[in-house]
Design an enzyme around this catalytic site. Sequence first.
Site, PDB file in Angstrom:
ATOM      1  CB  CYS A 314      34.697  39.475  28.662  1.00 38.75           C
ATOM      2  SG  CYS A 314      33.910  40.851  27.805  1.00 38.75           S
ATOM      3  CB  CYS A 319      32.060  41.537  31.252  1.00 40.75           C
ATOM      4  SG  CYS A 319      31.349  40.137  30.325  1.00 40.75           S
ATOM      5  CB  CYS A 355      32.012  37.239  26.377  1.00 41.20           C
ATOM      6  SG  CYS A 355      30.935  38.567  26.988  1.00 41.20           S
ATOM      7  CB  CYS A 375      45.787  42.786  15.582  1.00 34.83           C
ATOM      8  SG  CYS A 375      44.387  41.769  16.108  1.00 34.83           S
ATOM      9  CB  CYS A 415      58.122  91.531  21.841  1.00 31.74           C
ATOM     10  SG  CYS A 415      59.090  92.165  20.467  1.00 31.74           S
ATOM     11  CB  CYS A 428      57.021  90.037  11.673  1.00 32.12           C
ATOM     12  SG  CYS A 428      55.413  90.625  12.271  1.00 32.12           S
TER      13      CYS A 428
END
Length: 611
Positions: A314, A319, A355, A375, A415, A428
């Site tokens: 797990c 765990c 589990c 997955c 600037c 600009c």
Amino acid sequence: MSGSEFSFSEEGYSSFDEDDGYQLSIGDTDVAFDPDASQVEVKYSYPDATTSTKVPINRIKYQALSYDDVDALLTEKIKSVNGILQVGDDESMVLLQKFNWKVERLLEKFLDNPIRTYDSVGLNYNAVRVQPEKLIVVDPHFFCPICCSEGSEENPLTTFHSGGCDHRYCVNCYATFLKEKTTLTCMDTECHSVILPSELKSLSDCILNAESVLGDASNGLAASKTEASADFYGYASDSATTRGNDYSDDEDAAELDSDGEEIEEQRYLVEYRKRKLEKAVQDKEKQRNKSLYSRYRSKIMKDHVSQQADFRLCPALDCPGIVRFIDFDSNSASSGITGLEQFANQHRSFPIVECSYNHFFCFYCSKDNHVPIPCPIVKAWIKKCKDDSETANWIDNNTKPCPQCDTNIEKNGGCNHMTCKTCCHEFCWICMGLWKDHKDFYKCNRYQEVKDDSPQKENSRRYLEKYLFYYNRFAAHQTSFKKDREFCSKLDFLIQKVQKRNKVSWIETQFYEEAVRILLKGRHTLMWSYAFLYYVEPCRLKHLIEDSQFELSKAVESLSKLIETVKPENIIKYRQRFIKESGLLKSHKYALVDICLDALASDELLISIPT
């Protein structure tokens, strides 16, 4: 990409509430295991075999095992191998470990040349080993070359050596040397003699006996000191131990209930469950590490599990749970599925397992429960979030695209006259207009509606906005899920308090605990649904998923608000509402998962994952 074209290769918590209750060879063949002979329940990765529209769902069968279950399987495997080789359980275990627990490979090598196979693990095929109980020698004249301890008639040294050689050292040095090892060998650097498990147990028992003697002596001394202190200060000796650091959690609760201070109540509320769980894990780990032999056996078990394709440790923090894959169900078999990679890459499946400590995870990718998405999408989403989330936010907030070539530019000075290094365009920074047009009459501070005619810029912005839309919602529910889980950690104590204040039994408060569990599972499913929809192209099925997602979102927020606002003393009064809200959330969660499974099985659903 259509719904049937996922493909990626990778070696390899569920939100389902009901469980229904074979050996498949994965990789090397193991000793046959009959699940009918096991007392461990066989579960499915999904409770139903079909969706509501009768679309078949591919599932796996598995068992949630404890440490003792795996240890029993390991013992059975060792005895089965010894039944073939007839060399002894200890020798069979050492040989299996050498060959990474691959039975066929071991049998092939051993039957081809047993002497060479024995030599490869440090065993002598023809030698007669000393019995384990004779390896512990008490010698008053022994000098240990490691720690330089020297025995005497009054204080002799206890020594140990491998059954295959005569290299003796004191038991403390040998124990320290073998403490963290899984491959047991003689301490002598030029000796390759192996130490068998039964020999290690003999050493371990010797050390435990010595520690027991020392512990009894220490306890006797401590008791005499306590009695002397009691006589001197004038208090009873037994009262000195009634208020130690190891009183029970129930005493904590009783003391807290009588005290009634809000600050203390909140502190204990948060820490109660945490202390209880930590103590349970620590007690089990302490038991496994109690002796040198039990520590070795635990490491061997973990090594065995990590080498088996049909076992998973797990991934939850600290765990000790273990899950064992048994077989695919009949739907998977009829679909021609023969391997976990093929199972995970097709659409009508979530290999989510639980589990024995109630943690849910994906058996294939070992990620947290990612229902309702497969997955491949999980892998793509996690990679994208890791690569793009912080980068995209920083680029959006700190750069601007060149008006001519669309290159992102960071302003590194005060600037506002900017020159693109890619195309040398001058503009600009404030209004993004041509710099040559900036004259006295030019008003770049005046708002003007500007139509952007750059398709490339527009696509880039749209792509970023789409990602941030789904990512922000995924992250928001992820944060809420963590907060809900923190609340869940104090649930036991809260329920105990409800029982005492309302004078009700434990069974009468289970509706509240069930509501919190359902909220956690529902929010987790909702969180992953945003990652799923990010990759789905606009279509009718996407709209159906979004409608179901919206209903689940409303149910999640409604139950979450109810749990947060109702005070503990009023929980029993709101029992029917908790049951109603949690039942509604549960049905909407299943409905969303059901629709996603239907959509994934349909060719109408278009999923776009960048390669």
